[in-house]
Design a protein around this motif. Structure first.
Motif, PDB file in Angstrom:
ATOM      1  N   ASP A 197      54.100  47.855  51.543  1.00 45.89           N
ATOM      2  CA  ASP A 197      52.920  47.005  51.689  1.00 45.89           C
ATOM      3  C   ASP A 197      52.751  46.163  50.433  1.00 45.89           C
ATOM      4  OD1 ASP A 197      51.577  47.946  54.245  1.00 45.89           O
ATOM      5  OD2 ASP A 197      51.783  49.849  53.182  1.00 45.89           O
ATOM      6  N   VAL A 198      52.433  44.890  50.621  1.00 45.35           N
ATOM      7  CA  VAL A 198      52.167  44.003  49.494  1.00 45.35           C
ATOM      8  C   VAL A 198      50.664  43.720  49.456  1.00 45.35           C
ATOM      9  CG1 VAL A 198      52.643  41.774  48.414  1.00 45.35           C
ATOM     10  CG2 VAL A 198      54.444  42.950  49.701  1.00 45.35           C
ATOM     11  N   LEU A 199      50.018  44.173  48.379  1.00 44.47           N
ATOM     12  CA  LEU A 199      48.588  43.949  48.172  1.00 44.47           C
ATOM     13  C   LEU A 199      48.415  42.838  47.146  1.00 44.47           C
ATOM     14  CD1 LEU A 199      45.526  44.668  48.220  1.00 44.47           C
ATOM     15  CD2 LEU A 199      46.033  46.399  46.474  1.00 44.47           C
ATOM     16  N   TYR A 200      47.671  41.798  47.523  1.00 51.94           N
ATOM     17  CA  TYR A 200      47.433  40.676  46.607  1.00 51.94           C
ATOM     18  C   TYR A 200      45.939  40.569  46.342  1.00 51.94           C
ATOM     19  CZ  TYR A 200      48.001  36.138  44.343  1.00 51.94           C
ATOM     20  OH  TYR A 200      48.008  35.125  43.428  1.00 51.94           O
ATOM     21  N   LEU A 201      45.557  40.689  45.076  1.00 54.20           N
ATOM     22  CA  LEU A 201      44.160  40.584  44.664  1.00 54.20           C
ATOM     23  C   LEU A 201      43.915  39.217  44.048  1.00 54.20           C
ATOM     24  CD1 LEU A 201      43.853  44.073  42.929  1.00 54.20           C
ATOM     25  CD2 LEU A 201      43.107  43.474  45.232  1.00 54.20           C
ATOM     26  N   ASP A 202      42.718  38.694  44.273  1.00 55.07           N
ATOM     27  CA  ASP A 202      42.391  37.386  43.711  1.00 55.07           C
ATOM     28  C   ASP A 202      40.882  37.265  43.580  1.00 55.07           C
ATOM     29  OD1 ASP A 202      42.896  34.950  42.597  1.00 55.07           O
ATOM     30  OD2 ASP A 202      43.689  34.009  44.404  1.00 55.07           O
ATOM     31  N   ALA A 203      40.449  36.239  42.864  1.00 59.25           N
ATOM     32  CA  ALA A 203      39.031  35.910  42.723  1.00 59.25           C
ATOM     33  C   ALA A 203      38.963  34.418  42.436  1.00 59.25           C
ATOM     34  CB  ALA A 203      38.383  36.715  41.602  1.00 59.25           C
ATOM     35  N   ASP A 204      37.780  33.831  42.598  1.00 60.73           N
ATOM     36  CA  ASP A 204      37.693  32.393  42.323  1.00 60.73           C
ATOM     37  C   ASP A 204      37.831  32.153  40.814  1.00 60.73           C
ATOM     38  OD1 ASP A 204      35.118  32.622  41.064  1.00 60.73           O
ATOM     39  OD2 ASP A 204      34.162  32.574  43.015  1.00 60.73           O
ATOM     40  N   GLU A 205      38.183  30.914  40.464  1.00 64.47           N
ATOM     41  CA  GLU A 205      38.518  30.609  39.070  1.00 64.47           C
ATOM     42  C   GLU A 205      37.328  30.808  38.138  1.00 64.47           C
ATOM     43  OE1 GLU A 205      40.548  26.946  38.502  1.00 64.47           O
ATOM     44  OE2 GLU A 205      42.068  27.367  40.033  1.00 64.47           O
ATOM     45  N   GLU A 206      36.135  30.485  38.598  1.00 60.19           N
ATOM     46  CA  GLU A 206      34.948  30.669  37.763  1.00 60.19           C
ATOM     47  C   GLU A 206      34.766  32.142  37.397  1.00 60.19           C
ATOM     48  OE1 GLU A 206      30.084  29.936  37.929  1.00 60.19           O
ATOM     49  OE2 GLU A 206      31.397  29.068  39.465  1.00 60.19           O
ATOM     50  N   THR A 207      34.989  33.012  38.375  1.00 55.58           N
ATOM     51  CA  THR A 207      34.857  34.445  38.123  1.00 55.58           C
ATOM     52  C   THR A 207      35.930  34.936  37.167  1.00 55.58           C
ATOM     53  OG1 THR A 207      33.870  34.820  40.301  1.00 55.58           O
ATOM     54  CG2 THR A 207      34.865  36.720  39.219  1.00 55.58           C
ATOM     55  N   LEU A 208      37.172  34.473  37.332  1.00 56.12           N
ATOM     56  CA  LEU A 208      38.246  34.892  36.428  1.00 56.12           C
ATOM     57  C   LEU A 208      37.972  34.427  35.004  1.00 56.12           C
ATOM     58  CD1 LEU A 208      41.391  34.199  38.651  1.00 56.12           C
ATOM     59  CD2 LEU A 208      40.275  36.387  38.209  1.00 56.12           C
ATOM     60  N   LEU A 209      37.496  33.213  34.855  1.00 52.61           N
ATOM     61  CA  LEU A 209      37.151  32.709  33.520  1.00 52.61           C
ATOM     62  C   LEU A 209      36.064  33.567  32.881  1.00 52.61           C
ATOM     63  CD1 LEU A 209      37.138  28.869  34.242  1.00 52.61           C
ATOM     64  CD2 LEU A 209      38.636  30.035  32.616  1.00 52.61           C
ATOM     65  N   GLU A 216      49.213  30.215  36.940  1.00 55.40           N
ATOM     66  CA  GLU A 216      49.498  31.530  37.508  1.00 55.40           C
ATOM     67  C   GLU A 216      49.486  31.482  39.027  1.00 55.40           C
ATOM     68  OE1 GLU A 216      48.184  36.035  36.278  1.00 55.40           O
ATOM     69  OE2 GLU A 216      46.629  34.512  36.416  1.00 55.40           O
ATOM     70  N   THR A 217      48.621  30.655  39.595  1.00 61.87           N
ATOM     71  CA  THR A 217      48.554  30.512  41.048  1.00 61.87           C
ATOM     72  C   THR A 217      49.889  30.063  41.619  1.00 61.87           C
ATOM     73  OG1 THR A 217      46.215  29.905  40.872  1.00 61.87           O
ATOM     74  CG2 THR A 217      47.329  29.393  42.947  1.00 61.87           C
ATOM     75  N   ALA A 218      50.494  29.088  40.964  1.00 63.63           N
ATOM     76  CA  ALA A 218      51.786  28.579  41.431  1.00 63.63           C
ATOM     77  C   ALA A 218      52.892  29.615  41.248  1.00 63.63           C
ATOM     78  CB  ALA A 218      52.136  27.286  40.683  1.00 63.63           C
ATOM     79  N   LEU A 219      52.890  30.310  40.109  1.00 61.19           N
ATOM     80  CA  LEU A 219      53.923  31.301  39.844  1.00 61.19           C
ATOM     81  C   LEU A 219      53.914  32.433  40.861  1.00 61.19           C
ATOM     82  CD1 LEU A 219      53.851  31.743  35.947  1.00 61.19           C
ATOM     83  CD2 LEU A 219      55.806  30.991  37.330  1.00 61.19           C
ATOM     84  N   LEU A 220      52.714  32.853  41.266  1.00 67.43           N
ATOM     85  CA  LEU A 220      52.591  33.992  42.172  1.00 67.43           C
ATOM     86  C   LEU A 220      52.568  33.582  43.636  1.00 67.43           C
ATOM     87  CD1 LEU A 220      49.959  36.120  40.215  1.00 67.43           C
ATOM     88  CD2 LEU A 220      52.444  36.394  40.264  1.00 67.43           C
ATOM     89  N   GLY A 221      52.748  32.304  43.902  1.00 65.67           N
ATOM     90  CA  GLY A 221      52.734  31.817  45.276  1.00 65.67           C
ATOM     91  C   GLY A 221      53.679  32.545  46.209  1.00 65.67           C
ATOM     92  N   PRO A 222      54.941  32.810  45.794  1.00 62.11           N
ATOM     93  CA  PRO A 222      55.873  33.526  46.693  1.00 62.11           C
ATOM     94  C   PRO A 222      55.385  34.915  47.086  1.00 62.11           C
ATOM     95  CG  PRO A 222      57.077  32.440  44.923  1.00 62.11           C
ATOM     96  CD  PRO A 222      55.617  32.328  44.573  1.00 62.11           C
ATOM     97  N   ILE A 223      54.632  35.575  46.192  1.00 63.20           N
ATOM     98  CA  ILE A 223      54.104  36.901  46.520  1.00 63.20           C
ATOM     99  C   ILE A 223      52.872  36.767  47.410  1.00 63.20           C
ATOM    100  CG2 ILE A 223      53.168  39.052  45.592  1.00 63.20           C
ATOM    101  CD1 ILE A 223      54.755  38.602  43.073  1.00 63.20           C
ATOM    102  N   ALA A 224      51.978  35.846  47.051  1.00 65.53           N
ATOM    103  CA  ALA A 224      50.757  35.656  47.840  1.00 65.53           C
ATOM    104  C   ALA A 224      51.085  35.293  49.281  1.00 65.53           C
ATOM    105  CB  ALA A 224      49.884  34.573  47.203  1.00 65.53           C
ATOM    106  N   ASP A 225      52.127  34.483  49.477  1.00 60.73           N
ATOM    107  CA  ASP A 225      52.495  34.047  50.827  1.00 60.73           C
ATOM    108  C   ASP A 225      52.960  35.201  51.705  1.00 60.73           C
ATOM    109  OD1 ASP A 225      51.873  31.463  50.152  1.00 60.73           O
ATOM    110  OD2 ASP A 225      53.944  30.854  49.754  1.00 60.73           O
ATOM    111  N   LEU A 226      53.474  36.266  51.084  1.00 61.58           N
ATOM    112  CA  LEU A 226      54.024  37.391  51.847  1.00 61.58           C
ATOM    113  C   LEU A 226      53.111  38.615  51.820  1.00 61.58           C
ATOM    114  CD1 LEU A 226      57.769  37.123  50.776  1.00 61.58           C
ATOM    115  CD2 LEU A 226      56.787  36.510  52.977  1.00 61.58           C
ATOM    116  N   ALA A 227      51.910  38.468  51.284  1.00 64.25           N
ATOM    117  CA  ALA A 227      51.007  39.609  51.169  1.00 64.25           C
ATOM    118  C   ALA A 227      50.602  40.134  52.545  1.00 64.25           C
ATOM    119  CB  ALA A 227      49.767  39.223  50.376  1.00 64.25           C
ATOM    120  N   ASP A 228      50.671  41.453  52.699  1.00 63.58           N
ATOM    121  CA  ASP A 228      50.194  42.085  53.926  1.00 63.58           C
ATOM    122  C   ASP A 228      48.678  42.182  53.921  1.00 63.58           C
ATOM    123  OD1 ASP A 228      52.836  42.955  55.099  1.00 63.58           O
ATOM    124  OD2 ASP A 228      52.947  43.941  53.151  1.00 63.58           O
ATOM    125  N   LEU A 229      48.112  42.379  52.740  1.00 65.06           N
ATOM    126  CA  LEU A 229      46.670  42.531  52.595  1.00 65.06           C
ATOM    127  C   LEU A 229      46.204  41.756  51.377  1.00 65.06           C
ATOM    128  CD1 LEU A 229      43.938  43.865  53.295  1.00 65.06           C
ATOM    129  CD2 LEU A 229      44.643  45.824  51.899  1.00 65.06           C
TER     130      LEU A 229
END
Length: 285
Positions: A86-98, A124-137
């Motif tokens: 399983d591929v888990l991808y976590l994210d948040a909006d840019e304001e929150t990350l800042l 970082e968004t561009a670098l992790l794009g290949p993983i985000a595209d294949l995330a199961d969750l």
């Protein structure tokens, strides 16, 4: 063997996810070079002393860009070994990350004297794009505190008694924002609102008086039947397309009455015909 790959932008909660998995019996590795993923999986299969080894790895922007670009073929190689992955991808909006980086005074792994924090987050968004595209969750942690994130990971990743697609029926309130990781969203704000009944305001859709009030409204029953008919017909099609996770979000204004009541009913009804149906109330405190 079960392998969970945790990824996502820095500050989104990857360390918390690994902590949860470690607490639940997973052998966890942080910042694994992506190129070693197939070798790690093979060695775990051959050398482990466990009948069903549980392994979790974090792969993020600290990897070589060339390894991240190759992630799709590396993942395919792992799954070709018949490993549940399983591929888990976590994210948040840019304001929150800042804000999170500012509060913790941590340095972003991609920031330097020539690259600002905001630029590093965007890169970082561009670098992790290949993983985000294949995330199961995917889990958006913008509005989740530490404990809510831990509960969400336990519910979605670890509470799967049966193999196959895991369905989550989730209530929410529009006033706190729509869940961005929902696959299907149903707006039930047009239904009679128990909030305007003083004796019901402090209660929720889990309480009998509220449930009885809503059950007596013809519009509520009509809405339930329409949503259930749609889900009953189409959710099996999602499962047939090899989707690992599907989230159905039911929203009202505050996320306390109408959405909670309908989410409970829909969850109970769907559990009769589908495996792995989970129920969650995002804004019910």
């Amino acid at each position: 063997m079960r392998l969970i790959i945790v990824s996502g932008r820095s500050g989104s909660g990857k360390s918390t996810a690994l902590d949860v998995l470690e607490d639940n019996g997973y052998y966890c590795i942080d910042n694994l070079p992506a190129g070693l993923l197939p070798e790690l999986a093979e060695r775990a299969l051959i050398h482990t002393e466990l009948a069903q080894p549980l392994v979790a790895v974090s792969i993020d922007a600290r990897n070589l860009p060339s390894h991240l670009t190759r992630f799709p073929e590396l993942l395919e190689d792992v799954r070709a070994k018949h490993i549940q992955c399983d591929v888990l991808y976590l994210d948040a909006d840019e304001e929150t990350l800042l804000k999170r980086f500012s509060e913790t005074r941590r340095r972003h792994p991609l920031s330097n004297a020539n690259r600002s924090l905001a630029e590093a987050i965007q890169d970082e968004t561009a670098l992790l794009g290949p993983i985000a595209d294949l995330a199961d969750l995917k889990i958006n942690t913008t509005n989740l505190n530490l404990y809510q994130l831990r509960d969400s990971i336990k519910l979605r990743l670890l509470n799967q008694p049966e193999p196959g697609t895991a369905f989550l029926v989730e209530s929410f309130g529009f006033k706190r924002g729509m869940p961005v990781d929902a696959d299907l969203v149903f707006d039930v704000r047009c239904l009679p609102n128990p909030y305007w009944k003083p004796e019901l305001r402090a209660q929720s859709g889990l309480d009998a008086p509220v449930a009885e009030y809503l059950a007596a409204q013809p519009e509520v029953e009509e809405m339930f039947q329409d949503i259930f008919t749609y889900l009953h017909k189409w959710l099996p099609r999602f499962a047939a397309s090899n989707r690992a996770y599907v989230t159905i979000a039911i929203g009202c204004t505050g996320g306390h009455h109408r959405s909670v009541y309908l989410t409970e009913r829909l969850g109970q009804a769907l559990q009769k015909t589908l495996k792995n149906v989970q129920v969650r109330h995002r804004d019910l405190t």
